[in-house]
Design a protein around this motif. Structure first.
Motif, PDB file in Angstrom:
ATOM      1  N   LEU A  24     116.885  28.124  69.909  1.00 30.12           N
ATOM      2  CA  LEU A  24     116.953  26.835  69.212  1.00 30.12           C
ATOM      3  C   LEU A  24     117.910  25.844  69.873  1.00 30.12           C
ATOM      4  O   LEU A  24     117.699  24.642  69.809  1.00 30.12           O
ATOM      5  N   LYS A  25     118.995  26.336  70.433  1.00 32.42           N
ATOM      6  CA  LYS A  25     119.993  25.497  71.109  1.00 32.42           C
ATOM      7  C   LYS A  25     120.425  24.302  70.247  1.00 32.42           C
ATOM      8  O   LYS A  25     120.404  23.153  70.668  1.00 32.42           O
ATOM      9  N   GLY A  26     120.754  24.595  68.976  1.00 30.41           N
ATOM     10  CA  GLY A  26     121.270  23.565  68.081  1.00 30.41           C
ATOM     11  C   GLY A  26     120.216  22.833  67.272  1.00 30.41           C
ATOM     12  O   GLY A  26     120.549  22.056  66.387  1.00 30.41           O
ATOM     13  N   PHE A  27     118.947  23.051  67.544  1.00 32.73           N
ATOM     14  CA  PHE A  27     117.879  22.386  66.793  1.00 32.73           C
ATOM     15  C   PHE A  27     117.860  22.896  65.357  1.00 32.73           C
ATOM     16  O   PHE A  27     118.079  24.072  65.100  1.00 32.73           O
ATOM     17  N   THR A  28     117.585  22.015  64.406  1.00 29.76           N
ATOM     18  CA  THR A  28     117.409  22.415  63.020  1.00 29.76           C
ATOM     19  C   THR A  28     116.515  21.408  62.305  1.00 29.76           C
ATOM     20  O   THR A  28     116.255  20.324  62.824  1.00 29.76           O
ATOM     21  N   PHE A  29     116.027  21.787  61.150  1.00 31.94           N
ATOM     22  CA  PHE A  29     115.293  20.888  60.274  1.00 31.94           C
ATOM     23  C   PHE A  29     116.224  20.483  59.145  1.00 31.94           C
ATOM     24  O   PHE A  29     117.174  21.189  58.815  1.00 31.94           O
ATOM     25  N   SER A  30     115.925  19.374  58.512  1.00 34.33           N
ATOM     26  CA  SER A  30     116.660  18.956  57.323  1.00 34.33           C
ATOM     27  C   SER A  30     116.272  19.869  56.159  1.00 34.33           C
ATOM     28  O   SER A  30     115.161  20.390  56.108  1.00 34.33           O
ATOM     29  N   LYS A  31     117.167  20.027  55.212  1.00 32.77           N
ATOM     30  CA  LYS A  31     116.867  20.849  54.032  1.00 32.77           C
ATOM     31  C   LYS A  31     115.794  20.226  53.142  1.00 32.77           C
ATOM     32  O   LYS A  31     115.249  20.886  52.273  1.00 32.77           O
ATOM     33  N   ASP A  32     115.475  18.948  53.372  1.00 33.23           N
ATOM     34  CA  ASP A  32     114.436  18.269  52.598  1.00 33.23           C
ATOM     35  C   ASP A  32     113.073  18.285  53.289  1.00 33.23           C
ATOM     36  O   ASP A  32     112.078  17.876  52.695  1.00 33.23           O
ATOM     37  N   ASP A  33     113.014  18.738  54.534  1.00 29.04           N
ATOM     38  CA  ASP A  33     111.754  18.741  55.271  1.00 29.04           C
ATOM     39  C   ASP A  33     110.779  19.758  54.696  1.00 29.04           C
ATOM     40  O   ASP A  33     111.175  20.870  54.317  1.00 29.04           O
ATOM     41  N   LYS A  34     109.521  19.383  54.647  1.00 34.34           N
ATOM     42  CA  LYS A  34     108.448  20.312  54.313  1.00 34.34           C
ATOM     43  C   LYS A  34     107.861  20.793  55.634  1.00 34.34           C
ATOM     44  O   LYS A  34     107.679  20.006  56.567  1.00 34.34           O
ATOM     45  N   LEU A  35     107.578  22.098  55.712  1.00 33.60           N
ATOM     46  CA  LEU A  35     107.191  22.683  56.987  1.00 33.60           C
ATOM     47  C   LEU A  35     105.841  23.378  56.927  1.00 33.60           C
ATOM     48  O   LEU A  35     105.446  23.921  55.896  1.00 33.60           O
ATOM     49  N   SER A  36     105.185  23.369  58.070  1.00 33.84           N
ATOM     50  CA  SER A  36     103.992  24.165  58.289  1.00 33.84           C
ATOM     51  C   SER A  36     104.386  25.275  59.263  1.00 33.84           C
ATOM     52  O   SER A  36     105.148  25.039  60.203  1.00 33.84           O
ATOM     53  N   CYS A  37     103.872  26.481  59.031  1.00 29.74           N
ATOM     54  CA  CYS A  37     104.235  27.627  59.867  1.00 29.74           C
ATOM     55  C   CYS A  37     102.965  28.254  60.440  1.00 29.74           C
ATOM     56  O   CYS A  37     102.049  28.584  59.696  1.00 29.74           O
ATOM     57  N   GLU A  38     102.930  28.396  61.753  1.00 37.26           N
ATOM     58  CA  GLU A  38     101.829  29.098  62.414  1.00 37.26           C
ATOM     59  C   GLU A  38     102.408  30.360  63.054  1.00 37.26           C
ATOM     60  O   GLU A  38     103.380  30.296  63.803  1.00 37.26           O
ATOM     61  N   LEU A  39     101.797  31.497  62.739  1.00 40.96           N
ATOM     62  CA  LEU A  39     102.231  32.779  63.296  1.00 40.96           C
ATOM     63  C   LEU A  39     101.089  33.370  64.111  1.00 40.96           C
ATOM     64  O   LEU A  39      99.976  33.512  63.609  1.00 40.96           O
ATOM     65  N   ILE A  40     101.376  33.699  65.370  1.00 36.79           N
ATOM     66  CA  ILE A  40     100.386  34.345  66.229  1.00 36.79           C
ATOM     67  C   ILE A  40     100.968  35.681  66.664  1.00 36.79           C
ATOM     68  O   ILE A  40     101.956  35.736  67.395  1.00 36.79           O
ATOM     69  N   PHE A  41     100.370  36.751  66.176  1.00 37.75           N
ATOM     70  CA  PHE A  41     100.810  38.110  66.498  1.00 37.75           C
ATOM     71  C   PHE A  41     100.023  38.607  67.707  1.00 37.75           C
ATOM     72  O   PHE A  41      98.799  38.730  67.636  1.00 37.75           O
ATOM     73  N   TYR A  42     100.705  38.856  68.819  1.00 38.57           N
ATOM     74  CA  TYR A  42     100.070  39.434  70.000  1.00 38.57           C
ATOM     75  C   TYR A  42     100.398  40.917  70.023  1.00 38.57           C
ATOM     76  O   TYR A  42     101.542  41.302  70.275  1.00 38.57           O
ATOM     77  N   ARG A  43      99.401  41.735  69.757  1.00 38.79           N
ATOM     78  CA  ARG A  43      99.583  43.189  69.681  1.00 38.79           C
ATOM     79  C   ARG A  43      99.334  43.819  71.049  1.00 38.79           C
ATOM     80  O   ARG A  43      98.609  43.271  71.866  1.00 38.79           O
TER      81      ARG A  43
END
Length: 128
Positions: A46-65
């Motif tokens: 992340l190197k210091g990156f963050t979201f605000s506590k008020d942000d709404k987020l979308s999450c994409e998860l890609i599992f490579y088995r």
């Protein structure tokens, strides 16, 4: 605004279907390990990156088995919960901010991993 993280696959012992005589203490130890893995792996990327506590987020998860025996995708997602907690500790916000989740899985014999893409959503219609 988007962040993409490359994580190790979560511990399969945290799957809801994995009930091979595990006791509560053993599961808690594994959860703590996955939380730590999520936190430190995310912090290193992340190197210091963050979201605000008020942000709404979308999450994409890609599992490579690393094999073609794909487990139930929802069980993979459930086993990821502890690692997700660690990621959100690193982001200094709450996983309750996730409003959309997209799951997929694929095969990569040489590089099993989990790709986590978190995107800030500008507007969401919350139906009540």
């Amino acid at each position: 605004m988007q962040v993409t993280l490359t994580m190790p696959l979560p511990n399969w012992d945290l799957s809801p279907n994995k009930k091979d005589g595990w006791d509560w203490r053993a599961i808690q130890k594994i959860k703590k390990q996955d939380i730590a893995i999520g936190t430190y792996t995310a912090l290193s990327q992340l190197k210091g990156f963050t979201f605000s506590k008020d942000d709404k987020l979308s999450c994409e998860l890609i599992f490579y088995r690393d094999n073609r025996k794909y487990p139930d995708l929802l069980n993979l997602h459930a086993s990821y919960k502890a690692m997700e907690d660690g990621i959100f500790i690193a982001l200094k916000c709450n996983d309750k901010q996730i409003k959309h989740v997209h799951l997929s899985q694929s095969y990569d014999e040489n590089n099993p991993r989990l790709i986590v893409k978190l995107t800030k959503i500008e507007e969401i219609n919350d139906e009540k």
